[in-house]
Design a protein around this motif. Sequence first.
Motif, mmCIF file in Angstrom:
data_model
loop_
_atom_site.group_PDB
_atom_site.id
_atom_site.type_symbol
_atom_site.label_atom_id
_atom_site.label_comp_id
_atom_site.label_asym_id
_atom_site.label_seq_id
_atom_site.Cartn_x
_atom_site.Cartn_y
_atom_site.Cartn_z
ATOM 1 N N LEU A 139 31.424 33.781 51.942
ATOM 2 C CA LEU A 139 31.008 33.636 50.546
ATOM 3 C C LEU A 139 29.516 33.871 50.393
ATOM 4 O O LEU A 139 29.082 34.574 49.490
ATOM 5 N N GLU A 143 27.776 36.796 48.261
ATOM 6 C CA GLU A 143 26.844 36.487 47.163
ATOM 7 C C GLU A 143 25.504 37.185 47.381
ATOM 8 O O GLU A 143 24.924 37.744 46.447
ATOM 9 N N GLY A 173 40.409 40.098 48.849
ATOM 10 C CA GLY A 173 41.090 38.991 48.165
ATOM 11 C C GLY A 173 40.111 37.894 47.806
ATOM 12 O O GLY A 173 40.159 37.331 46.705
ATOM 13 N N THR A 174 39.194 37.577 48.716
ATOM 14 C CA THR A 174 38.205 36.543 48.443
ATOM 15 C C THR A 174 37.280 36.973 47.309
ATOM 16 O O THR A 174 37.057 36.236 46.350
ATOM 17 N N SER A 176 37.753 39.143 44.988
ATOM 18 C CA SER A 176 38.384 39.294 43.674
ATOM 19 C C SER A 176 38.737 37.932 43.084
ATOM 20 O O SER A 176 38.997 37.821 41.894
ATOM 21 N N TYR A 177 38.760 36.890 43.897
ATOM 22 C CA TYR A 177 39.131 35.567 43.390
ATOM 23 C C TYR A 177 37.988 34.903 42.615
ATOM 24 O O TYR A 177 38.190 34.355 41.544
ATOM 25 N N TYR A 178 36.791 34.960 43.159
ATOM 26 C CA TYR A 178 35.686 34.231 42.547
ATOM 27 C C TYR A 178 35.113 35.003 41.374
ATOM 28 O O TYR A 178 34.839 36.193 41.487
ATOM 29 N N ARG A 179 34.963 34.294 40.268
ATOM 30 C CA ARG A 179 34.589 34.989 39.037
ATOM 31 C C ARG A 179 33.158 35.468 39.035
ATOM 32 O O ARG A 179 32.789 36.297 38.224
ATOM 33 N N HIS A 180 32.318 34.944 39.896
ATOM 34 C CA HIS A 180 30.921 35.363 39.851
ATOM 35 C C HIS A 180 30.683 36.606 40.707
ATOM 36 O O HIS A 180 29.578 37.100 40.770
ATOM 37 N N HIS A 198 32.594 33.379 33.796
ATOM 38 C CA HIS A 198 33.200 32.066 33.968
ATOM 39 C C HIS A 198 32.583 31.048 33.020
ATOM 40 O O HIS A 198 33.272 30.266 32.389
#
Lengths: 219, 445
Positions: A139, A143, A173-174, A176-180, A198
Amino acid sequence: MSLIPGLGIVRGMGVTLSKFFAPKATIMYPEQPADVAPKYRGRLQLLYDEWGTLKCETCFQCAQACPIECIDMGGIDTKGRFHVHWGPPETYGERREESAIRRSGRTVADPGFAHFEEIDLAALDEILAAHDYDPKDTLAILEETQAEYGYLPVAALKHISRMTGAWYAMLYGTASYYRHLRFEPPSVTTAPRAGEAHRADEAAYRSALDAALGGAASA
Amino acid sequence: MTTFLATPRDWPQVLLGRREAIAADPFDLDAGVRAGAFEGLRRAVRDLGATGTIAPVAASGLRGRGGAGFPTGEKWRAAAAQPATQRYVVANGYGADPATQTDQALLLADPWSVIEGLVIAAFAVGATEAILAVRNDDPALVTKLEGAVLAAEEAGFAGDDVAGSGHRVTVTVRPVQGAYMLGEETVLLKALEGKRGQPDQRPPYPAERGLFDRPTVVNNVQTLAAVPWIASHGGEAFAAIGSKSSPGTILVQLRGPAGAGIAEVPLGTPLRDLVQLAGGTGGRAVKAVLVGGPTGGFLPGDLLDTAYEFDALREQGAHIGSGSVVVADDRSCIVDLARLLTRFSADNACGKTIPCRIGLKRLDEIGDRASSGRPKPTDPQLLDDLAHDVAASALCDHERLATLAFTSAMRHFRPEVDDHLLRSTCPAGVCTPIAVGAGTAPGSR
Ligand SMILES: Cc1cc2nc3c(=O)[nH]c(=O)nc-3n(C[C@H](O)[C@H](O)[C@H](O)COP(=O)(O)O)c2cc1C
Ligand code: SF4
Ligand code: FES
């Protein structure tokens, strides 16, 4: 017609008797499971629903689960973003034709399969080194990559996958999951900036709630 | 801005007792210590010992403030009993409900109680790694918390030798963002592992196999903030506050036609008192109280004597959830509200399982049909069946609880739901297309 009357019956019974004592070859299907190779996972097939649209929701669960990363798909993800990504698409029927064309050396009309754009990887290499190429820091790496490039280019995801050893499907997959996190450069999209989507949703929920209460509540 | 509402003088304060004393600078460690911060930790280390610390927490009857109300002592025991080379304690400060600011307000008003509770929890279960997971929406808060942790470490309340006990507890602040589901414990752990935020099947619970497959205690920040109080005042004193089956106090986020604010209330307080704290409804009738946030349930105005505590609420089809209590007067439409909540839950489901990905979506569509005046004749039955099936086949609590909006509406407000589904009318006049279709002017509010 036989000369000795009844011989046909005796012969017939003989077959029955011999089969009666012969070793049995019946498989007790379905009580007895068939002998299946340990790697067998069944046939891959995309199903269509009664309206003729594909049932696949582009959730990437199957791509994440596939042990040899042979599954890939394109489509609209759960947040309504169209994204076709890069991978060996042969396994899915709908892609087979394009793949055959591509393998034969001709250009494929599908723009989703245009080769991803190259980026300068120097900054990404620094980020990866700072995190010791550790997939546990995925993550943070994503970021920081986004902060550096403004979005997550496919080339960057591919590079992260290669350097950390994390599967591309997992990374995708990771991400595309988090909106930021976002996949589009800010210059080509009208989508809100990372993180804002978000927060805007949350604010919309708050004001909808207040509106539904009919009063002038404020947080 | 979050406002704290004034509560009656005789209500006990566990979580916010120090708030006014350190209000000048809540992040000044010396002021915190002068006001009593880290006394519980000293007491745990000096008098109770590691395993001895769990006993008063268990005796206090403290239940998780994250929503499910799981007994904290039991969770800690399970994690401590699990053989492991490494254990983790995670403070869940994500505060998923966008309309609830209680956890963030607590971190801003008294960060020391949370940090102290986190260190005590780590000390008690034998964890050397403690993680304070917070929302990254407010980078200033993250920086302040990192500073607070550093100060606590320098003062010897965390770090290599916690309060002279010889135990090591490293506290890290981990900002997370980008999904509603991050509040759910297994999702939060996934995010801390750097993975996609989809829940895992429980059991095994995180206390057995959590972060990086090690035993992990995940506690809400309010749960942890109550721990220092228990360590210094004893479990019995805590058990005497609040209701018998849910002792202690909790922060509630109140919201109603008269305004919004946060208050610390003893569990077991009747909903009627909470409605009053929220400013009442100004002479109008209380139509419903929505308890539990986006996945909460509606209680009708004649159930205002229901105690605000885990078991009583669950019996009536709601739950503590995010600690949100929303008061709706006779101007609001239950079906409209239920649709709003279900839409939010469906939008924020993770997509891992069929009830989550498709079940909530279908539920949302029924809500849309009901509030736009185009219900199908089969919708009442479908709503019932679908809500039941989603709840029965859910992987995580999100889908299970997301059905509550409509099931509690069906249970307590059946005539109003039937008006929408069978007669295409909206008695409150909120769902405008219906009101137009039925010839009612949409100006009644
Ligand atoms: C959809 C969903 C959202 C949640 N959000 C939060 C949250 O924002 N904060 C929190 O502490 N717990 C939240 N929880 C509960 C956690 O899963 C978990 O039960 C809790 O953090 C455990 O701490 P406790 O025992 O102190 O309650 C949520 C659960 C679900 C299903
Ligand atoms: S991405 Fe794979 S698992 Fe998900 S819906 Fe499509 S085929 Fe099924
Ligand atoms: S929200 Fe997807 S499984 Fe619960």
